[in-house]
Design an enzyme around this catalytic site. Structure first.
Site, short mmCIF file in Angstrom:
data_model
loop_
_atom_site.label_atom_id
_atom_site.label_comp_id
_atom_site.label_asym_id
_atom_site.label_seq_id
_atom_site.Cartn_x
_atom_site.Cartn_y
_atom_site.Cartn_z
N TYR A 1 0.88 -1.18 0.00
CA TYR A 1 0.00 0.00 0.00
C TYR A 1 0.91 1.22 0.00
CZ TYR A 1 -3.76 -3.20 1.45
OH TYR A 1 -4.67 -4.23 1.53
N PRO B 1 -15.57 -4.82 3.08
CA PRO B 1 -16.79 -5.02 3.88
C PRO B 1 -17.86 -3.97 3.58
CG PRO B 1 -15.04 -4.05 5.22
CD PRO B 1 -14.41 -4.46 3.93
N LEU B 2 -17.41 -2.81 3.07
CA LEU B 2 -18.36 -1.74 2.71
C LEU B 2 -18.47 -1.62 1.19
CD1 LEU B 2 -17.14 0.91 5.32
CD2 LEU B 2 -19.18 -0.55 5.46
N GLY B 3 -17.94 -2.58 0.47
CA GLY B 3 -18.00 -2.55 -0.99
C GLY B 3 -16.69 -2.13 -1.63
N PHE C 1 -13.98 -0.33 -3.55
CA PHE C 1 -13.93 0.76 -4.53
C PHE C 1 -15.32 1.07 -5.10
CE2 PHE C 1 -9.62 -1.18 -4.67
CZ PHE C 1 -8.91 -0.09 -4.22
N PRO D 1 -18.80 1.45 -3.41
CA PRO D 1 -19.55 1.41 -2.15
C PRO D 1 -20.88 0.68 -2.28
CG PRO D 1 -18.70 3.62 -2.58
CD PRO D 1 -18.39 2.80 -3.80
N LEU D 2 -21.22 -0.11 -1.25
CA LEU D 2 -22.46 -0.88 -1.26
C LEU D 2 -23.65 0.04 -1.41
CD1 LEU D 2 -21.78 -3.33 1.71
CD2 LEU D 2 -21.98 -3.93 -0.73
N1 LIG Z 1 -6.60 -9.06 0.96
C1 LIG Z 1 -6.86 -8.24 0.00
O1 LIG Z 1 -6.64 -8.54 -1.18
C2 LIG Z 1 -7.47 -6.90 0.28
C3 LIG Z 1 -8.05 -6.17 -0.78
C4 LIG Z 1 -8.61 -4.95 -0.46
C5 LIG Z 1 -8.59 -4.48 0.84
N2 LIG Z 1 -8.00 -5.20 1.82
C6 LIG Z 1 -8.04 -4.72 3.24
O2 LIG Z 1 -9.39 -4.57 3.60
C7 LIG Z 1 -9.60 -3.26 4.13
C8 LIG Z 1 -11.01 -2.82 3.82
O3 LIG Z 1 -11.20 -2.70 2.43
P1 LIG Z 1 -11.34 -1.30 1.70
O4 LIG Z 1 -10.79 -0.22 2.54
O5 LIG Z 1 -10.80 -1.47 0.34
O6 LIG Z 1 -12.89 -1.18 1.47
P2 LIG Z 1 -14.15 -0.92 2.44
O7 LIG Z 1 -13.75 -0.97 3.87
O8 LIG Z 1 -15.21 -1.82 1.95
O9 LIG Z 1 -14.57 0.55 2.01
C9 LIG Z 1 -13.70 1.64 2.13
C10 LIG Z 1 -14.39 2.82 1.50
O10 LIG Z 1 -15.55 3.16 2.25
C11 LIG Z 1 -15.47 4.54 2.65
N3 LIG Z 1 -16.03 4.61 4.02
C12 LIG Z 1 -15.58 3.96 5.11
N4 LIG Z 1 -16.36 4.26 6.17
C13 LIG Z 1 -17.31 5.11 5.73
C14 LIG Z 1 -18.39 5.77 6.36
N5 LIG Z 1 -18.67 5.61 7.66
N6 LIG Z 1 -19.17 6.60 5.60
C15 LIG Z 1 -18.91 6.76 4.29
N7 LIG Z 1 -17.89 6.16 3.63
C16 LIG Z 1 -17.10 5.33 4.35
C17 LIG Z 1 -14.03 4.91 2.59
O11 LIG Z 1 -13.89 6.27 2.27
P3 LIG Z 1 -13.30 7.33 3.36
O12 LIG Z 1 -11.84 7.15 3.35
O13 LIG Z 1 -13.75 8.64 2.79
O14 LIG Z 1 -13.96 7.02 4.66
C18 LIG Z 1 -13.52 4.04 1.44
O15 LIG Z 1 -13.74 4.68 0.22
C19 LIG Z 1 -8.52 -2.41 3.47
O16 LIG Z 1 -8.30 -1.22 4.18
C20 LIG Z 1 -7.36 -3.37 3.45
O17 LIG Z 1 -6.70 -3.32 4.69
C21 LIG Z 1 -7.46 -6.42 1.57
#
Ligand SMILES: NC(=O)c1ccc[n+]([C@@H]2O[C@H](COP(=O)([O-])OP(=O)(O)OC[C@H]3O[C@@H](n4cnc5c(N)ncnc54)[C@H](OP(=O)(O)O)[C@@H]3O)[C@@H](O)[C@H]2O)c1
Length: 314
Positions: free
Chosen positions: A90, A240-242, A244, A246-247
């Site tokens: 990252y 978990p929130l969708g 890239f 968003p759900l």
């Molecule tokens: N193993 C793998 O291949 C893999 C792949 C992807 C991700 N990951 C891990 O999984 C974690 C979670 O995945 P992710 O961050 O990609 O996706 P996510 O948690 O599903 O969603 C993150 C997105 O939701 C927004 N968000 C979060 N809380 C919010 C709220 N309360 N209200 C409105 N928007 C909100 C964030 O924007 P803001 O920044 O504006 O809040 C960001 O754009 C990552 O951080 C990473 O550590 C692992």
């Protein structure tokens, strides 16, 4: 010097210092979902934090506001979160360096879970990096950038963006098992894997957790989650929130409106209720969203909510 918190929060009382002990326990007990024990020496809060959003746009380069990124991490720990998910790819390197700046020396309660198996190329792509020397270097880079002598958990990341790729993972997993034998890694995990690949890895070394794509609208791993729960292995859904995308759905919106909550809160609460071995790592670059996610996940969903949400499952 460390001073105990009277408010039940983990208090930063100097650069890199946190009050610990009873205060940590009090903060942890307040988090929705309680804790999950992945291994004898590895208990984390089920409410965790995913650090991927702390790098720059498209998870590449530095963030626009580094102080804000540091503040998110410190707030996560102050709220009692003890599980931080990251990777040295990252940024690359940037997110781990920010984690170190924000939290090092780490409180004993905090566990950082990282992953190896990919690189970033000049175009911001994510090519696989599963050769033995690449895996060893990735572990060394994680250690250096996080400022650790041993990594709590390293996930071997294989597969595509959002689903496993069929084939043996024995060769790269054996490399990580060797690094574990050398003392550089305490526990091993897997990411973007099938049940067959998990079984193959378990024939080489024990695993503590699996990190795959899963959320309220994407439930392909339902059987796998139940099987891992029976083995005491953590299932850690990414996106978990969708992620890239968003759900968004009428049903999610309708359940959220009925409960006077946000769709994000419903999505997180649903995961916590789905199975006790599910750990949350929602990603955010915002302190306000972090707080919303922690408080929102405490929501209780009734059977009619679950039934309505079942209709969006794929
Ligand atoms: N193993 C793998 O291949 C893999 C792949 C992807 C991700 N990951 C891990 O999984 C974690 C979670 O995945 P992710 O961050 O990609 O996706 P996510 O948690 O599903 O969603 C993150 C997105 O939701 C927004 N968000 C979060 N809380 C919010 C709220 N309360 N209200 C409105 N928007 C909100 C964030 O924007 P803001 O920044 O504006 O809040 C960001 O754009 C990552 O951080 C990473 O550590 C692992």
């Amino acid at each position: 010097m460390l001073t105990p918190s009277r408010a039940g929060r983990i208090v930063r009382d100097g650069p890199g210092h946190y009050s610990q002990g009873v205060t940590v326990l009090m903060a942890v007990q307040k988090l929705p979902g309680g804790t999950f024990t992945m291994a004898e020496d590895l208990t984390v809060t089920r409410m965790g934090y995913g650090a991927m959003q702390l790098a720059g746009p498209h998870v590449f380069g530095p963030p626009a506001d580094r102080d804000a990124a540091v503040a998110v991490l410190r707030e996560a720990v102050e709220l009692g979160i003890t599980h931080i998910d990251t990777s040295d790819y990252y940024g690359p390197h940037v997110t781990n360096q920010i984690i170190r700046q924000a939290l090092h020396p780490y409180p004993d309660s905090v566990h950082i879970v990282t992953k190896v198996g990919a690189l970033r190329d000049a175009e911001g792509g994510w090519p696989q990096a599963l050769a033995p020397e690449q895996l060893r270097q990735a572990v060394l880079d994680n250690l250096a950038n996080l400022g650790l002598d041993a990594l709590d958990v390293v996930n071997l990341r294989v597969g595509g963006l959002d689903r496993p790729t069929p084939g043996s993972i024995a060769e790269p997993f054996t490399v990580l098992a060797q690094l574990q034998q050398e003392g550089l890694i305490k526990h091993l995990g897997l990411s973007t894997v099938s049940a067959g690949q998990i079984a193959e890895a378990q024939s080489i070394a024990p695993i503590a957790c699996v990190q795959n794509f899963y959320n309220v609208a994407h439930r392909v791993d339902d059987d796998l989650i139940d099987s891992l729960a029976g083995q005491g292995i953590a299932y850690v859904p990414y996106f978990p929130l969708g992620g890239f995308s968003p759900l968004q759905s009428d049903e999610l919106g309708s359940v959220a409106a009925r409960l006077h909550a946000t769709p994000m809160a419903v999505a997180l609460a649903w995961l916590l209720q789905r199975s006790p071995n599910i750990l949350l790592i929602p990603g955010t670059s915002s302190v306000a969203h972090l707080r919303d996610n922690v408080s929102g996940a405490a929501l209780t969903l009734a059977q009619d909510d679950l039934t309505e949400l079942a209709s969006i499952a794929a």
